[in-house]
Scaffold this active site. Structure first.
Site, PDB file in Angstrom:
ATOM      1  N   ILE A 273      38.900 -11.935  20.967  1.00  6.91           N
ATOM      2  CA  ILE A 273      40.095 -11.083  21.099  1.00  6.91           C
ATOM      3  C   ILE A 273      40.380 -10.445  19.747  1.00  6.91           C
ATOM      4  O   ILE A 273      40.346 -11.122  18.708  1.00  6.91           O
ATOM      5  CB  ILE A 273      41.316 -11.859  21.645  1.00  6.91           C
ATOM      6  CG1 ILE A 273      42.474 -10.893  21.925  1.00  6.91           C
ATOM      7  CG2 ILE A 273      41.755 -12.998  20.728  1.00  6.91           C
ATOM      8  CD1 ILE A 273      43.496 -11.420  22.908  1.00  6.91           C
TER       9      ILE A 273
ATOM     10  N   THR B 179      44.166  -8.284  15.066  1.00  2.00           N
ATOM     11  CA  THR B 179      44.436  -8.054  13.646  1.00  2.00           C
ATOM     12  C   THR B 179      43.684  -6.851  13.083  1.00  2.00           C
ATOM     13  O   THR B 179      42.525  -6.626  13.414  1.00  2.00           O
ATOM     14  CB  THR B 179      44.046  -9.321  12.844  1.00  2.00           C
ATOM     15  OG1 THR B 179      44.698 -10.431  13.440  1.00  2.00           O
ATOM     16  CG2 THR B 179      44.436  -9.210  11.386  1.00  2.00           C
TER      17      THR B 179
ATOM     18  N   GLY C 125      48.699  -7.762  10.595  1.00  2.00           N
ATOM     19  CA  GLY C 125      48.362  -9.108  11.072  1.00  2.00           C
ATOM     20  C   GLY C 125      49.567  -9.723  11.740  1.00  2.00           C
ATOM     21  O   GLY C 125      49.736  -9.653  12.957  1.00  2.00           O
TER      22      GLY C 125
ATOM     23  N   GLU D 186      48.417 -19.963  22.924  1.00  2.36           N
ATOM     24  CA  GLU D 186      47.592 -19.955  21.708  1.00  2.36           C
ATOM     25  C   GLU D 186      48.159 -20.975  20.699  1.00  2.36           C
ATOM     26  O   GLU D 186      47.419 -21.696  20.038  1.00  2.36           O
ATOM     27  CB  GLU D 186      47.580 -18.546  21.113  1.00  2.36           C
ATOM     28  CG  GLU D 186      46.670 -18.418  19.918  1.00  2.36           C
ATOM     29  CD  GLU D 186      46.541 -16.977  19.407  1.00  2.36           C
ATOM     30  OE1 GLU D 186      46.876 -16.036  20.153  1.00  2.36           O
ATOM     31  OE2 GLU D 186      46.102 -16.815  18.262  1.00  2.36           O
ATOM     32  N   ARG D 187      49.467 -21.035  20.631  1.00  2.26           N
ATOM     33  CA  ARG D 187      50.087 -21.980  19.676  1.00  2.26           C
ATOM     34  C   ARG D 187      50.007 -23.416  20.170  1.00  2.26           C
ATOM     35  O   ARG D 187      49.922 -24.348  19.368  1.00  2.26           O
ATOM     36  CB  ARG D 187      51.524 -21.551  19.394  1.00  2.26           C
ATOM     37  CG  ARG D 187      51.500 -20.355  18.452  1.00  2.26           C
ATOM     38  CD  ARG D 187      52.717 -19.524  18.406  1.00  2.26           C
ATOM     39  NE  ARG D 187      52.381 -18.288  17.697  1.00  2.26           N
ATOM     40  CZ  ARG D 187      53.063 -17.157  17.780  1.00  2.26           C
ATOM     41  NH1 ARG D 187      54.152 -17.096  18.526  1.00  2.26           N
ATOM     42  NH2 ARG D 187      52.682 -16.099  17.113  1.00  2.26           N
TER      43      ARG D 187
ATOM     44  N   LEU E 120      43.123 -39.525  -1.884  1.00  7.68           N
ATOM     45  CA  LEU E 120      42.743 -40.942  -1.806  1.00  7.68           C
ATOM     46  C   LEU E 120      41.224 -41.140  -1.930  1.00  7.68           C
ATOM     47  O   LEU E 120      40.767 -42.221  -2.280  1.00  7.68           O
ATOM     48  CB  LEU E 120      43.269 -41.579  -0.516  1.00  7.68           C
ATOM     49  CG  LEU E 120      44.793 -41.775  -0.472  1.00  7.68           C
ATOM     50  CD1 LEU E 120      45.226 -42.386   0.860  1.00  7.68           C
ATOM     51  CD2 LEU E 120      45.310 -42.644  -1.619  1.00  7.68           C
TER      52      LEU E 120
ATOM     53  N   GLY F  20      39.605 -39.572  -4.160  1.00  6.42           N
ATOM     54  CA  GLY F  20      39.270 -39.317  -5.568  1.00  6.42           C
ATOM     55  C   GLY F  20      38.243 -38.200  -5.662  1.00  6.42           C
ATOM     56  O   GLY F  20      38.216 -37.298  -4.819  1.00  6.42           O
TER      57      GLY F  20
HETATM   58  C1  LIG Z   1      39.248 -17.470  10.085  1.00  5.60           C
HETATM   59  C2  LIG Z   1      40.144 -16.481  10.749  1.00  5.60           C
HETATM   60  C3  LIG Z   1      39.986 -16.216  12.104  1.00  5.60           C
HETATM   61  C4  LIG Z   1      40.812 -15.271  12.727  1.00  5.60           C
HETATM   62  N1  LIG Z   1      40.592 -14.958  14.049  1.00  5.60           N
HETATM   63  C5  LIG Z   1      41.277 -13.921  14.602  1.00  5.60           C
HETATM   64  C6  LIG Z   1      40.938 -13.442  15.910  1.00  5.60           C
HETATM   65  O1  LIG Z   1      40.058 -13.985  16.592  1.00  5.60           O
HETATM   66  N2  LIG Z   1      41.618 -12.373  16.399  1.00  5.60           N
HETATM   67  C7  LIG Z   1      42.608 -11.738  15.691  1.00  5.60           C
HETATM   68  O2  LIG Z   1      43.160 -10.773  16.199  1.00  5.60           O
HETATM   69  N3  LIG Z   1      42.948 -12.178  14.453  1.00  5.60           N
HETATM   70  C8  LIG Z   1      42.307 -13.232  13.884  1.00  5.60           C
HETATM   71  N4  LIG Z   1      42.602 -13.652  12.626  1.00  5.60           N
HETATM   72  C9  LIG Z   1      43.677 -12.990  11.897  1.00  5.60           C
HETATM   73  C10 LIG Z   1      44.950 -13.824  11.781  1.00  5.60           C
HETATM   74  O3  LIG Z   1      45.580 -13.919  13.030  1.00  5.60           O
HETATM   75  C11 LIG Z   1      45.830 -13.165  10.710  1.00  5.60           C
HETATM   76  O4  LIG Z   1      45.188 -13.384   9.463  1.00  5.60           O
HETATM   77  C12 LIG Z   1      47.237 -13.702  10.700  1.00  5.60           C
HETATM   78  O5  LIG Z   1      47.929 -13.264  11.850  1.00  5.60           O
HETATM   79  C13 LIG Z   1      48.022 -13.253   9.457  1.00  5.60           C
HETATM   80  O6  LIG Z   1      47.970 -11.867   9.321  1.00  5.60           O
HETATM   81  P1  LIG Z   1      47.525 -11.221   7.900  1.00  5.60           P
HETATM   82  O7  LIG Z   1      46.254 -11.850   7.491  1.00  5.60           O
HETATM   83  O8  LIG Z   1      47.568  -9.752   8.048  1.00  5.60           O
HETATM   84  O9  LIG Z   1      48.627 -11.688   6.891  1.00  5.60           O
HETATM   85  P2  LIG Z   1      50.053 -10.976   6.658  1.00  5.60           P
HETATM   86  O10 LIG Z   1      50.683 -10.691   7.973  1.00  5.60           O
HETATM   87  O11 LIG Z   1      49.880  -9.836   5.725  1.00  5.60           O
HETATM   88  O12 LIG Z   1      50.854 -12.141   5.935  1.00  5.60           O
HETATM   89  C14 LIG Z   1      50.823 -12.364   4.515  1.00  5.60           C
HETATM   90  C15 LIG Z   1      51.942 -13.364   4.192  1.00  5.60           C
HETATM   91  O13 LIG Z   1      53.192 -12.780   4.532  1.00  5.60           O
HETATM   92  C16 LIG Z   1      53.938 -13.665   5.326  1.00  5.60           C
HETATM   93  N5  LIG Z   1      54.808 -12.905   6.221  1.00  5.60           N
HETATM   94  C17 LIG Z   1      54.447 -11.936   7.094  1.00  5.60           C
HETATM   95  N6  LIG Z   1      55.543 -11.474   7.747  1.00  5.60           N
HETATM   96  C18 LIG Z   1      56.604 -12.187   7.283  1.00  5.60           C
HETATM   97  C19 LIG Z   1      57.997 -12.199   7.569  1.00  5.60           C
HETATM   98  N7  LIG Z   1      58.523 -11.365   8.492  1.00  5.60           N
HETATM   99  N8  LIG Z   1      58.804 -13.057   6.889  1.00  5.60           N
HETATM  100  C20 LIG Z   1      58.279 -13.891   5.967  1.00  5.60           C
HETATM  101  N9  LIG Z   1      56.973 -13.933   5.640  1.00  5.60           N
HETATM  102  C21 LIG Z   1      56.140 -13.097   6.303  1.00  5.60           C
HETATM  103  C22 LIG Z   1      52.874 -14.448   6.103  1.00  5.60           C
HETATM  104  O14 LIG Z   1      53.393 -15.659   6.612  1.00  5.60           O
HETATM  105  C23 LIG Z   1      51.840 -14.661   5.019  1.00  5.60           C
HETATM  106  O15 LIG Z   1      52.229 -15.755   4.228  1.00  5.60           O
HETATM  107  C24 LIG Z   1      41.831 -14.613  11.986  1.00  5.60           C
HETATM  108  C25 LIG Z   1      41.982 -14.897  10.627  1.00  5.60           C
HETATM  109  C26 LIG Z   1      41.142 -15.798  10.014  1.00  5.60           C
HETATM  110  C27 LIG Z   1      41.311 -16.025   8.538  1.00  5.60           C
END
Ligand SMILES: Cc1cc2nc3c(=O)[nH]c(=O)nc-3n(C[C@H](O)[C@H](O)[C@H](O)COP(=O)(O)OP(=O)(O)OC[C@H]3O[C@@H](n4cnc5c(N)ncnc54)[C@H](O)[C@@H]3O)c2cc1C
Length: 377
Positions: free
Chosen positions: A113, A116, A121, A232-233, A327, A329
């Site tokens: 799916i 992002t 994201g 998902e969650r 733990l 080390g």
């Molecule tokens: C290994 C891996 C697998 C993945 N697989 C999928 C997949 O199969 N399909 C898919 O669609 N996506 C996938 N993702 C993407 C993943 O869902 C996103 O990385 C995630 O939703 C965070 O989005 P971002 O990376 O753009 O971070 P950002 O949204 O830019 O967030 C950066 C920081 O800002 C914080 N932040 C954002 N909004 C707020 C807010 N309103 N208030 C406070 N803090 C905030 C976040 O918590 C984070 O700490 C994957 C990512 C990884 C690393």
């Protein structure tokens, strides 16, 4: 019996390959077909589509728990089976289900799916990919990133913006198939952990999407995604709780073996206190996770409940991995000890499927509304 059978399947077909998959950066596609052959992939579709027709989430819970217990979590079969597959069931037409579900159940077709994007994201409404009508078909343009199963996938459910007055939430889901003109995959991304999982960018350049590949009602994609996010969650919390318990068990065994200052590490009060706190927290977490699973089976799992569980489970998992490394080390910093890669693999879980900050936003915004309720209400 199901747990026992799946455990044997993992021992025979998955565990022996995990290290090789880490080296090659991708799981063999055959893993999906082998799971399909033995009935461990997508159990829920009706029998006419090749499934068992049993929607009880506890089957997937067992699959997730056993996969984590065996240290095979990088084979993300649940992404295929229960995270992406249900979109086809819930929003697909009869024709689409007939066309795709049987091959997904057998593992011949692997699912992914793509939500992002490089600039969107957490804030999905900010995505830029577009899916617009042109004559008798749609045209998809844009790019996605960090997509799990991206290299192995044959069918990718892509969310993109569609023409509408409410442009920010008007999204449509479509199914992009392997081999479509203008659909390209980027490189397999070099990650901190989850080395055996293929995670990549996807590019869509004027991809012609037939109307038969639109999932559900055009423009309703954002709401479909929101509906899918509770499950998902739930998946994320089941996974994190099981993985944290594995981290605990591995650390417990290490502390009994390792001698410091002439006695086992497990005899130190600090070790006992730290692991006692963890043991209590993990048991209590598991009760909440099981509660969410049974609420989900009854159709009562709310976005708020799922957010609380996801937040707690992934934060506790992270604290457990950190304690585990501590733990162990110096050994905890060495790849030959399982806790080392568990630490790096777990790091993403506080970001994936909605980050901890987003979970707090969801929980927090209900606290001051008339809808507020706690588990005691
Ligand atoms: C290994 C891996 C697998 C993945 N697989 C999928 C997949 O199969 N399909 C898919 O669609 N996506 C996938 N993702 C993407 C993943 O869902 C996103 O990385 C995630 O939703 C965070 O989005 P971002 O990376 O753009 O971070 P950002 O949204 O830019 O967030 C950066 C920081 O800002 C914080 N932040 C954002 N909004 C707020 C807010 N309103 N208030 C406070 N803090 C905030 C976040 O918590 C984070 O700490 C994957 C990512 C990884 C690393």
């Amino acid at each position: 019996m199901f747990r026992e059978a799946y455990r044997k399947f993992l021992e025979a077909e998955i565990t022996p390959n995990v290290e090789r998959w880490r080296q090659q950066g991708i799981v063999d596609r055959e893993a999906f077909e082998k799971a399909g052959e033995q009935g461990f992939l997508m159990i829920w579709p009706d029998e006419q589509y090749g499934g068992l027709g049993d929607k009880d989430f506890r089957f997937e819970q067992i699959i997730i728990e056993e996969t984590q217990r065996a240290g095979c979590g990088e084979w993300f079969n649940t992404l295929h089976s229960r995270l992406v597959g249900p979109y086809l069931e819930h929003f697909g037409s009869d024709d689409q289900k007939q066309r795709w579900l049987p091959d997904c159940v057998s593992g011949k077709k692997v699912l992914a799916i793509a939500m992002t994007e490089p600039d969107a994201g957490s804030d999905l409404a900010g995505m830029r990919s577009s899916l617009n009508v042109e004559g008798d078909h749609y045209v998809l343009n844009g790019s996605k990133t960090y997509i799990s199963n991206a290299i192995n996938a044959d069918l990718v459910i892509v969310a993109a913006k569609s023409d509408s007055e409410d442009h920010s939430h008007s999204m449509t889901l479509c199914v992009v198939e392997r081999g479509m003109d203008g659909f390209e995959r980027g490189r397999n991304l070099d990650k901190m952990g989850l080395k055996a999982q293929d995670t990549a960018e996807l590019f869509f350049n004027n991809v012609v999407i037939p109307k038969e590949n639109i999932l559900g009602e055009p423009g309703r994609g954002f709401f479909y995604l929101m509906q899918g996010l509770a499950e998902e969650r739930l998946i994320a919390m089941v996974m994190a709780a099981a993985n944290a318990r594995r981290g605990f068990n591995i650390t417990r065994e290490f502390a009994m073996e390792r001698k410091v200052f002439g006695k086992p590490l497990s005899h130190m009060q600090n070790t006992q206190f730290k692991l006692a706190e963890m043991d209590a927290e993990l048991d209590i977490l598991q009760v909440y996770v099981d509660h969410c699973v049974s609420e989900h089976n009854e159709g009562r799992l709310t976005v708020n409940m799922a957010a609380k569980g996801k937040l707690q489970a992934t934060e506790l998992e992270w604290r457990m991995m950190d304690l585990g490394v501590q733990l162990h080390g110096g050994a905890g910093y060495m790849q030959e000890y399982a806790i080392c890669s568990m630490f790096t693999d777990a790091r993403i879980n506080r970001i994936l499927a909605g980050s901890s900050e987003i979970m707090k936003l969801i929980i927090g915004r209900d606290i001051f509304t008339d809808n507020y309720s706690s588990i005691l209400d």
